[in-house]
Write a protein that holds these residues in place. Structure first.
Motif, short mmCIF file in Angstrom:
data_model
loop_
_atom_site.label_atom_id
_atom_site.label_comp_id
_atom_site.label_asym_id
_atom_site.label_seq_id
_atom_site.Cartn_x
_atom_site.Cartn_y
_atom_site.Cartn_z
N VAL A 93 0.74 -1.45 -0.38
CA VAL A 93 -0.03 -0.18 0.13
C VAL A 93 0.79 1.60 0.28
CG1 VAL A 93 -1.97 -1.01 1.39
CG2 VAL A 93 -0.31 -0.30 2.83
N MET A 94 2.05 0.92 -0.53
CA MET A 94 3.25 2.02 0.45
C MET A 94 2.71 3.24 -0.99
SD MET A 94 7.03 2.81 0.84
CE MET A 94 7.96 4.13 0.05
N ASN A 95 2.90 4.81 -0.81
CA ASN A 95 3.12 5.78 -1.70
C ASN A 95 3.91 6.67 -1.42
OD1 ASN A 95 2.39 8.88 -2.18
ND2 ASN A 95 0.69 7.49 -3.03
N GLU A 96 4.90 6.97 -2.37
CA GLU A 96 6.36 7.53 -2.15
C GLU A 96 5.84 8.96 -1.10
OE1 GLU A 96 9.54 6.95 -5.02
OE2 GLU A 96 8.41 5.18 -5.52
N LYS A 97 5.36 9.07 -2.16
CA LYS A 97 4.56 10.87 -1.56
C LYS A 97 4.72 10.70 -0.33
CE LYS A 97 4.82 12.91 -6.21
NZ LYS A 97 4.35 13.93 -6.63
N ASP A 99 4.28 8.20 2.11
CA ASP A 99 4.54 7.25 3.00
C ASP A 99 6.21 7.68 3.03
OD1 ASP A 99 2.02 6.13 4.05
OD2 ASP A 99 2.20 5.09 2.34
N ALA A 100 7.11 8.85 2.54
CA ALA A 100 8.12 8.71 3.42
C ALA A 100 8.91 8.80 4.77
CB ALA A 100 8.62 10.84 1.80
N LYS A 101 7.91 9.41 5.30
CA LYS A 101 8.11 9.64 6.94
C LYS A 101 8.30 8.15 6.99
CE LYS A 101 7.89 11.46 11.67
NZ LYS A 101 7.18 12.81 11.64
N ARG A 102 7.31 7.96 7.27
CA ARG A 102 7.35 5.77 7.30
C ARG A 102 8.45 5.71 6.97
NH1 ARG A 102 1.42 7.39 6.22
NH2 ARG A 102 0.45 7.27 8.57
N PHE A 103 8.23 5.01 5.56
CA PHE A 103 9.79 4.85 5.06
C PHE A 103 10.98 4.45 5.33
CE2 PHE A 103 12.87 3.64 1.31
CZ PHE A 103 12.72 2.34 1.37
N GLN A 104 11.15 6.25 5.87
CA GLN A 104 12.39 6.21 6.55
C GLN A 104 12.29 6.25 7.64
OE1 GLN A 104 12.60 11.04 6.82
NE2 GLN A 104 14.63 10.23 8.23
N TYR A 105 12.10 6.01 8.12
CA TYR A 105 11.51 5.63 9.47
C TYR A 105 11.93 3.69 9.35
CZ TYR A 105 11.67 9.84 12.48
OH TYR A 105 11.64 10.83 13.58
N VAL A 143 12.75 -3.18 -0.99
CA VAL A 143 13.22 -1.94 0.03
C VAL A 143 14.17 -0.93 -0.53
CG1 VAL A 143 13.96 -1.23 2.42
CG2 VAL A 143 11.97 -2.89 1.28
N LEU A 144 15.85 -2.03 -1.12
CA LEU A 144 16.95 -0.88 -1.32
C LEU A 144 16.55 0.65 -2.80
CD1 LEU A 144 19.56 -3.41 -0.68
CD2 LEU A 144 18.91 -1.53 0.51
N TRP A 145 15.42 -0.66 -3.90
CA TRP A 145 15.62 -0.02 -4.16
C TRP A 145 14.55 1.27 -4.38
CZ3 TRP A 145 17.66 1.81 -8.75
CH2 TRP A 145 16.71 3.07 -10.40
N LEU A 146 13.52 1.02 -3.35
CA LEU A 146 12.79 2.37 -2.67
C LEU A 146 14.06 3.60 -2.47
CD1 LEU A 146 10.25 0.71 -1.54
CD2 LEU A 146 9.43 2.18 -3.17
N CYS A 147 14.70 2.88 -1.62
CA CYS A 147 15.67 4.00 -1.35
C CYS A 147 16.08 4.55 -2.34
CB CYS A 147 16.64 3.31 -0.29
SG CYS A 147 16.39 2.83 0.96
N CYS A 148 16.23 4.55 -4.05
CA CYS A 148 16.74 4.24 -4.61
C CYS A 148 15.91 5.15 -5.58
CB CYS A 148 17.74 3.90 -5.56
SG CYS A 148 19.07 2.05 -5.30
N SER A 149 15.23 5.01 -5.04
CA SER A 149 14.00 6.05 -5.58
C SER A 149 13.62 7.15 -5.03
CB SER A 149 12.50 5.34 -5.72
OG SER A 149 12.80 3.77 -7.03
N SER A 150 14.14 6.81 -3.46
CA SER A 150 13.85 7.98 -3.18
C SER A 150 15.29 9.39 -2.93
CB SER A 150 14.02 7.66 -1.32
OG SER A 150 12.63 7.63 -1.08
N LEU A 151 16.71 8.82 -3.55
CA LEU A 151 17.65 9.57 -3.00
C LEU A 151 17.41 10.32 -4.77
CD1 LEU A 151 20.36 6.75 -2.52
CD2 LEU A 151 19.76 8.67 -1.32
#
Length: 308
Positions: A93-97, A99-105, A143-151
């Motif tokens: 259900v994650m939305n990058e915008k 849930d950005a704070k949730r994903f960081q934590y 999870v790691l690719w989501l980290c890359c997408s955030s970067l």
């Protein structure tokens, strides 16, 4: 006395009545179908919204995110199997915008579990069990690719974004090498060192295939092309460590060296910033990279250009 009924006219009236009844039944069926479709869409939307709310409430309960950004984060760790299940549901259900704070934590929670000596709460311990290893690798790659997408979207000049960048880089540094895995220092984890090293190489290959180097190029450009670079020594070291590790894993293959030259060494003034901010990186790993890059350029473009 009795009027004569025209059979042809009577037939036409009968057919028209039958047609009207058919159209009425068809319209009724269409209206019923439309009502059912609308109800299904509404119920589906409400159920999905309810499910998303439940999953987000579940992960919020696990993460215990502090209200203030300045507060120190000390999460209460849970068994790795429970964490794996929570992450699996959250990724659906994650939305990058949103849930950005949730994903960081979530990343900070995972990193905290990696520093724990209790193997039951260590996220990487699932890689040591046959029942979870394959699903764990798939989840780790996501999870790691989501980290890359955030970067790609974060702005280093923004202090809050820079903190997020640091967390995502630590995730990439941690899971592309077993060097800092606390569990492998324990007796229970020593036997898995070779296999987990191969897992890290596999993860690096996956990230490289999906576009790791363009992500790092974008990040370096946004952080270094300023009158005063915004990256600290630790941040730049992490970026360069991540960039060099695929080369080490592939034994400096020519294809990866060309990609490294195109996306990393082409960043304006990258070598100068490496010398000024993180000189240890050049002394430790980059010398061999530069020597091999020079060999490729000599071969492709001719020796006279590089002769003194």
């Amino acid at each position: 006395m009795f009027s004569r009924v025209d059979p042809a006219k009577e037939k036409v009236q009968f057919l028209e009545q039958a047609k009207a009844l058919r159209e009425e039944r068809a319209g009724k069926i269409q209206r019923e179908h439309a009502v059912i479709t609308i109800q299904a869409l509404c119920r589906g939307f409400l159920d999905r919204t309810r499910l998303k709310r439940q999953i987000r409430a579940e992960i919020d309960k696990v993460l215990h995110m502090p209200e203030g950004d300045g507060e120190e984060y000390k999460p209460t760790l849970i068994p790795a199997t429970e964490l794996f299940a929570v992450i699996s549901r959250f990724l659906v259900v994650m939305n990058e915008k949103q849930d950005a704070k949730r994903f960081q934590y979530l990343c900070r929670f995972i990193l905290a579990s990696m520093d724990c000596e209790n193997i039951k709460t260590c996220y990487a311990s699932l890689a040591m069990t046959k029942t979870h290893v394959l699903a764990w690798i798939r989840q780790l790659k996501d999870v790691l690719w989501l980290c890359c997408s955030s970067l790609k979207t974060l702005r280093p000049e923004n202090h809050a974004d820079l903190k997020s960048i640091t967390v995502h880089l630590r995730m990439l540094v941690t899971f592309t090498s077993t060097t800092n895995w606390t569990t492998l220092r324990l007796k229970a984890g020593e036997q898995f060192l070779v296999g987990l090293t191969q897992v890290c190489n596999n993860v690096m290959g996956h990230l490289n295939t999906r576009g790791l180097y363009p992500v790092l190029e974008t990040l370096l450009t946004k952080g270094l092309v300023w009158s005063k670079p915004v990256f600290s020594k630790a941040t730049l070291t992490d970026i360069l460590t991540i960039a060099i590790r695929p080369l080490l894993g592939a034994n400096f293959s020519e294809n990866l060296l060309n990609v490294f030259l195109l996306h990393i060494l082409s960043v304006p003034a990258i070598v100068q910033h490496m010398c000024n901010i993180a000189p240890e990186t050049i002394r430790n790993k980059a010398d061999e990279v530069f020597d091999r890059q020079k060999h490729i350029l000599l071969r492709d473009h001719g020796r006279p250009y590089f002769q003194k």
